[in-house]
Design a protein around this motif. Structure first.
Motif, PDB file in Angstrom:
ATOM      1  N   ILE A   1      25.172  34.301 -16.696  1.00  0.00           N
ATOM      2  CA  ILE A   1      25.185  34.785 -15.382  1.00  0.00           C
ATOM      3  C   ILE A   1      23.823  35.263 -14.689  1.00  0.00           C
ATOM      4  CG2 ILE A   1      26.389  36.340 -13.670  1.00  0.00           C
ATOM      5  CD1 ILE A   1      28.791  36.068 -15.576  1.00  0.00           C
ATOM      6  N   THR A   2      23.065  35.943 -15.629  1.00  0.00           N
ATOM      7  CA  THR A   2      21.926  36.432 -15.078  1.00  0.00           C
ATOM      8  C   THR A   2      20.890  35.150 -14.947  1.00  0.00           C
ATOM      9  OG1 THR A   2      22.024  38.140 -16.895  1.00  0.00           O
ATOM     10  CG2 THR A   2      19.981  37.871 -15.879  1.00  0.00           C
ATOM     11  N   TYR A   3      20.837  34.025 -15.681  1.00  0.00           N
ATOM     12  CA  TYR A   3      20.076  33.135 -15.279  1.00  0.00           C
ATOM     13  C   TYR A   3      20.595  32.376 -14.028  1.00  0.00           C
ATOM     14  CZ  TYR A   3      17.237  33.078 -19.257  1.00  0.00           C
ATOM     15  OH  TYR A   3      16.162  33.308 -20.361  1.00  0.00           O
ATOM     16  N   ASN A   4      22.110  32.271 -13.686  1.00  0.00           N
ATOM     17  CA  ASN A   4      22.611  31.719 -12.574  1.00  0.00           C
ATOM     18  C   ASN A   4      21.910  32.250 -11.278  1.00  0.00           C
ATOM     19  OD1 ASN A   4      23.945  29.958 -14.180  1.00  0.00           O
ATOM     20  ND2 ASN A   4      25.831  30.951 -14.020  1.00  0.00           N
ATOM     21  N   ALA A   5      21.801  33.849 -11.593  1.00  0.00           N
ATOM     22  CA  ALA A   5      21.674  34.488 -10.218  1.00  0.00           C
ATOM     23  C   ALA A   5      20.052  34.420  -9.773  1.00  0.00           C
ATOM     24  CB  ALA A   5      21.856  35.908 -10.812  1.00  0.00           C
ATOM     25  N   LEU A   6      19.225  34.206 -11.028  1.00  0.00           N
ATOM     26  CA  LEU A   6      17.663  34.002 -10.664  1.00  0.00           C
ATOM     27  C   LEU A   6      17.471  32.632 -10.276  1.00  0.00           C
ATOM     28  CD1 LEU A   6      15.730  35.126 -13.721  1.00  0.00           C
ATOM     29  CD2 LEU A   6      15.502  35.644 -11.595  1.00  0.00           C
ATOM     30  N   ILE A   7      18.342  31.405 -10.690  1.00  0.00           N
ATOM     31  CA  ILE A   7      18.117  30.219 -10.635  1.00  0.00           C
ATOM     32  C   ILE A   7      18.674  29.860  -9.002  1.00  0.00           C
ATOM     33  CG2 ILE A   7      18.986  27.833 -10.810  1.00  0.00           C
ATOM     34  CD1 ILE A   7      19.069  28.371 -13.960  1.00  0.00           C
ATOM     35  N   ASN A   8      19.898  30.514  -8.720  1.00  0.00           N
ATOM     36  CA  ASN A   8      20.405  30.500  -7.399  1.00  0.00           C
ATOM     37  C   ASN A   8      19.214  30.960  -6.356  1.00  0.00           C
ATOM     38  OD1 ASN A   8      22.209  30.336  -5.409  1.00  0.00           O
ATOM     39  ND2 ASN A   8      22.624  32.545  -5.502  1.00  0.00           N
ATOM     40  N   GLY A   9      18.721  32.056  -6.759  1.00  0.00           N
ATOM     41  CA  GLY A   9      17.869  32.735  -5.669  1.00  0.00           C
ATOM     42  C   GLY A   9      16.520  31.788  -5.535  1.00  0.00           C
ATOM     43  N   LEU A  10      16.106  31.078  -6.675  1.00  0.00           N
ATOM     44  CA  LEU A  10      14.924  30.209  -6.679  1.00  0.00           C
ATOM     45  C   LEU A  10      15.259  29.055  -5.784  1.00  0.00           C
ATOM     46  CD1 LEU A  10      13.655  30.867 -10.101  1.00  0.00           C
ATOM     47  CD2 LEU A  10      12.397  31.203  -8.201  1.00  0.00           C
ATOM     48  N   CYS A  11      16.416  28.661  -5.943  1.00  0.00           N
ATOM     49  CA  CYS A  11      16.754  27.419  -5.334  1.00  0.00           C
ATOM     50  C   CYS A  11      17.226  27.555  -3.746  1.00  0.00           C
ATOM     51  CB  CYS A  11      18.176  26.836  -5.718  1.00  0.00           C
ATOM     52  SG  CYS A  11      18.162  26.012  -7.535  1.00  0.00           S
ATOM     53  N   LYS A  12      17.473  28.838  -3.478  1.00  0.00           N
ATOM     54  CA  LYS A  12      17.776  29.070  -2.071  1.00  0.00           C
ATOM     55  C   LYS A  12      16.081  29.018  -1.100  1.00  0.00           C
ATOM     56  CE  LYS A  12      21.365  31.999  -1.388  1.00  0.00           C
ATOM     57  NZ  LYS A  12      21.856  33.359  -0.931  1.00  0.00           N
ATOM     58  N   VAL A  13      15.283  29.308  -1.990  1.00  0.00           N
ATOM     59  CA  VAL A  13      13.776  29.447  -1.490  1.00  0.00           C
ATOM     60  C   VAL A  13      13.087  28.106  -1.789  1.00  0.00           C
ATOM     61  CG1 VAL A  13      13.664  31.559  -0.821  1.00  0.00           C
ATOM     62  CG2 VAL A  13      12.937  30.955  -3.046  1.00  0.00           C
ATOM     63  N   ARG A  14      13.851  27.354  -2.413  1.00  0.00           N
ATOM     64  CA  ARG A  14      13.135  25.583  -2.611  1.00  0.00           C
ATOM     65  C   ARG A  14      12.236  25.645  -3.696  1.00  0.00           C
ATOM     66  NH1 ARG A  14      15.077  23.277   2.971  1.00  0.00           N
ATOM     67  NH2 ARG A  14      16.603  25.043   3.069  1.00  0.00           N
ATOM     68  N   ARG A  15      12.134  26.911  -4.346  1.00  0.00           N
ATOM     69  CA  ARG A  15      11.350  26.689  -5.684  1.00  0.00           C
ATOM     70  C   ARG A  15      11.917  26.239  -6.811  1.00  0.00           C
ATOM     71  NH1 ARG A  15       9.125  32.992  -5.066  1.00  0.00           N
ATOM     72  NH2 ARG A  15       8.299  32.818  -7.078  1.00  0.00           N
ATOM     73  N   MET A  16      11.974  24.796  -6.696  1.00  0.00           N
ATOM     74  CA  MET A  16      12.634  24.202  -7.840  1.00  0.00           C
ATOM     75  C   MET A  16      12.035  24.016  -9.093  1.00  0.00           C
ATOM     76  SD  MET A  16      15.324  23.502  -6.093  1.00  0.00           S
ATOM     77  CE  MET A  16      16.192  22.583  -7.562  1.00  0.00           C
ATOM     78  N   ASP A  17      10.809  24.110  -9.047  1.00  0.00           N
ATOM     79  CA  ASP A  17      10.019  23.924 -10.237  1.00  0.00           C
ATOM     80  C   ASP A  17      10.255  25.111 -11.140  1.00  0.00           C
ATOM     81  OD1 ASP A  17       8.910  25.442  -8.157  1.00  0.00           O
ATOM     82  OD2 ASP A  17       6.866  25.042  -8.905  1.00  0.00           O
ATOM     83  N   GLN A  18      10.287  26.354 -10.439  1.00  0.00           N
ATOM     84  CA  GLN A  18      10.595  27.514 -11.245  1.00  0.00           C
ATOM     85  C   GLN A  18      11.943  27.601 -11.507  1.00  0.00           C
ATOM     86  OE1 GLN A  18       8.674  30.775  -8.700  1.00  0.00           O
ATOM     87  NE2 GLN A  18       8.099  31.628 -10.620  1.00  0.00           N
ATOM     88  N   ALA A  19      12.887  27.205 -10.687  1.00  0.00           N
ATOM     89  CA  ALA A  19      14.222  26.931 -11.214  1.00  0.00           C
ATOM     90  C   ALA A  19      14.485  26.286 -12.481  1.00  0.00           C
ATOM     91  CB  ALA A  19      15.058  26.503  -9.878  1.00  0.00           C
ATOM     92  N   TYR A  20      13.838  25.130 -12.264  1.00  0.00           N
ATOM     93  CA  TYR A  20      13.794  24.298 -13.706  1.00  0.00           C
ATOM     94  C   TYR A  20      13.264  25.151 -14.832  1.00  0.00           C
ATOM     95  CZ  TYR A  20      16.138  20.148 -11.999  1.00  0.00           C
ATOM     96  OH  TYR A  20      16.890  19.370 -11.665  1.00  0.00           O
TER      97      TYR A  20
END
Length: 245
Positions: A212-231
RNA sequence: UGGUAACCCCGUC
């Protein structure tokens, strides 16, 4: 009765209340009478699947069977009333419980605090903290997490952060849930630096992030299109053996 | 053997 209760509990955990109820009927047919635990499990299970009228029915059936609800049974029922927004009924039950010799414990208070927060009565929830102290109880990390979460939901990130520090100053250890609600709120609002700070801090304190913690971070990163960091976090969770859901 | 806090998805409005 322990065997039946255990099975009924398992069925409630997977949300199969029909089968749970059938098993309750079956135990009666077998001459094994359900006890307060059986009914508490059923009331709780009904609440969890969102069937609050069923929760009430089970509670009433328990009374009709001549069983005396204990603190667990009352608290479980109070959860249901608060979810319905029946605040005054919840408080009546608390008084009834007290009259029967069961003063509210930490969990009962936490149920009220969280329930009131979710109903938008953050003020009243905070006032309850005084009652807790009056009753000789000490708010714990769950109490604080409910309040922090409420402030975050209201968009008051700074206030949430202040309460978080207050919690630390009282010597309480934030849990993975505490950190995750903060990370979720900050990341969700694009405040990724702050989210990363909490993420780093939790691990320094030995609190392990979960899916859930990771989902929260990945969700935030995807919202601002920082896909590289999301990955980057996506791969990091796999390395840690945390499975994406 | 039983009671409390977090993400996402979906439905109704």
């Amino acid at each position: 009765v322990v065997t039946y209760n255990t099975l009924i509990h398992g069925l409630c955990l997977i949300g199969d209340l029909e089968e749970a109820q059938q098993l309750r009927d079956e135990m009666i047919n077998q001459g094994i009478l359900p006890d307060v635990l059986t009914y508490t499990i059923l009331v709780n299970g009904s609440c969890k699947v969102g069937n609050l009228s069923m929760a009430k029915e089970f509670f009433d059936e328990m009374l009709h069977e001549g069983l005396e609800p204990d603190r667990f049974a009352y608290t479980t029922r109070i959860v249901g009333e608060l979810r319905l927004g029946e605040t005054s009924r919840a408080f009546s039950l608390q008084e009834e419980m007290l009259a029967k010799g069961f003063p509210s414990d930490l969990i009962t208070y936490n149920v009220f605090v969280d329930g009131l927060c979710k109903l938008g009565n953050l003020e009243e929830a905070c006032e309850l903290l005084q009652n807790m102290v009056r009753d000789g109880l000490v708010p714990d990390h769950v109490t604080y997490t409910s309040i922090i979460h409420a402030h975050l939901e209201n968009g008051h990130l700074r206030k949430a952060r202040d309460i978080f520090y207050e919690m630390l100053s009282k010597g309480l250890s934030p849990s993975v849930v505490t950190y995750t609600v903060l990370i979720h709120a900050y990341a969700g609002k694009g405040r990724l630096e702050a989210a990363f700070t909490y993420f780093t801090e939790m691990q320094e304190k030995g609190v392990l992030p979960n899916v859930i913690t990771y989902n929260a971070l990945i969700n935030g990163l995807c919202k601002v299109r920082r896909m590289d960091q999301a990955y980057k976090f996506f791969y990091e969770m796999e390395e840690k053996g945390i499975y994406p859901n």
